[in-house]
Design a protein around this motif. Structure first.
Motif, short mmCIF file in Angstrom:
data_model
loop_
_atom_site.label_atom_id
_atom_site.label_comp_id
_atom_site.label_asym_id
_atom_site.label_seq_id
_atom_site.Cartn_x
_atom_site.Cartn_y
_atom_site.Cartn_z
N ALA A 24 0.84 -1.20 0.00
CA ALA A 24 0.00 0.00 0.00
C ALA A 24 0.88 1.25 0.00
O ALA A 24 1.86 1.33 0.74
N PRO A 25 0.57 2.23 -0.83
CA PRO A 25 1.32 3.50 -0.78
C PRO A 25 1.14 4.21 0.56
O PRO A 25 0.12 4.03 1.25
N PHE A 26 2.10 5.05 0.90
CA PHE A 26 2.07 5.71 2.20
C PHE A 26 0.95 6.74 2.29
O PHE A 26 0.39 6.97 3.37
N TRP A 27 0.58 7.33 1.18
CA TRP A 27 -0.45 8.38 1.24
C TRP A 27 -1.83 7.79 1.59
O TRP A 27 -2.70 8.52 2.07
N ILE A 28 -2.02 6.49 1.33
CA ILE A 28 -3.30 5.88 1.71
C ILE A 28 -3.47 5.88 3.22
O ILE A 28 -4.57 6.15 3.75
#
Length: 238
Positions: A24-28
């Protein structure tokens, strides 16, 4: 392969596996924390003693805005530190109903537990490496395979096979020899029977033909005699 090369490959594969699990990307994670403040604040209006829900959402949003990520504003804490902090806060939120003074009703407790478990689970899946991932899904500092690892010479088994082939070609298995000898004996027996039959035919063929012809002529004469006999007795002259 040398021991050094094997250890290097093992460490590289282990690092690649750990990084590939965080997809999962960090911005999620940051967006989830920011949205949680609005969701928990709204739900706090519908439960008794819902202040703990609003406080939990505010803490999550503050952590998201101070993280070193795409949605961060102050960017005080690094990504790995942010994951640790948000996990610790989620655990505190999950055990907060133990305190009777701030304990909400049963609906509020369920909301707190669901929010805490969701944040913890998302924190374990988020990728904390700021560098872009390569096509294999691993960060820029992916595993480096030791190029000094020795590889076995692929031509060695072929040379051994060539050296061993003459010795294996001299002798055949016993089963194959038995089958070949049995086939030869059967072939000789079939040839002998065929020649004997041809000799017997050549020897006794004319005699048999003559006998058949005599039998046919005798049968013809007997049939002629039987046809020439009158059917009734002859009458005497008057």
């Amino acid at each position: 392969m040398s021991a050094h090369g094997g250890n290097g490959v093992g460490r590289g594969v282990g690092v690649a596996d750990r990084r590939s699990q965080r997809v999962a990307p960090f911005w999620i994670l940051q967006a989830t924390e920011i949205l949680s403040v609005m969701t928990l604040a709204y739900l706090s209006l519908h439960v008794s003693r819902g202040g703990v829900l609003a406080v939990a959402g505010a803490v999550f949003a503050a952590l998201a805005l101070t993280a070193d990520g795409p949605l961060g504003i102050l960017r005080i804490s690094g990504r790995k530190l942010h994951v640790i902090l948000v996990s610790a806060v989620a655990v505190i939120v999950a055990v907060s109903p133990v305190v009777s003074t701030i304990r909400p009703d049963i609906e509020g407790i369920i909301i707190l537990e669901v929010a805490a478990i969701g944040i913890i689970r998302l924190a374990t899946l988020v990728n904390t490496d700021p560098r872009p991932a390569n096509p294999n899904g691993v960060g820029g500092s992916g595993a480096v395979i030791n190029a000094r690892a020795r590889v076995a010479d692929p031509s060695a088994p072929e040379r051994r096979g060539r050296n061993a082939s003459p010795s294996t070609g001299r002798s055949r298995p016993p089963a194959e020899e038995g089958v070949s000898s049995a086939a030869r004996r059967a072939g000789r027996a079939a040839g002998a029977a065929t020649s004997a039959a041809s000799r017997s035919t050549a020897k006794h063929g004319p005699i048999a033909k003559a006998q058949v012809k005599r039998t046919i002529r005798s049968a013809g004469r007997l049939a002629g005699k039987a046809a020439s006999r009158p059917d009734g007795p002859r009458s005497k002259p008057g």
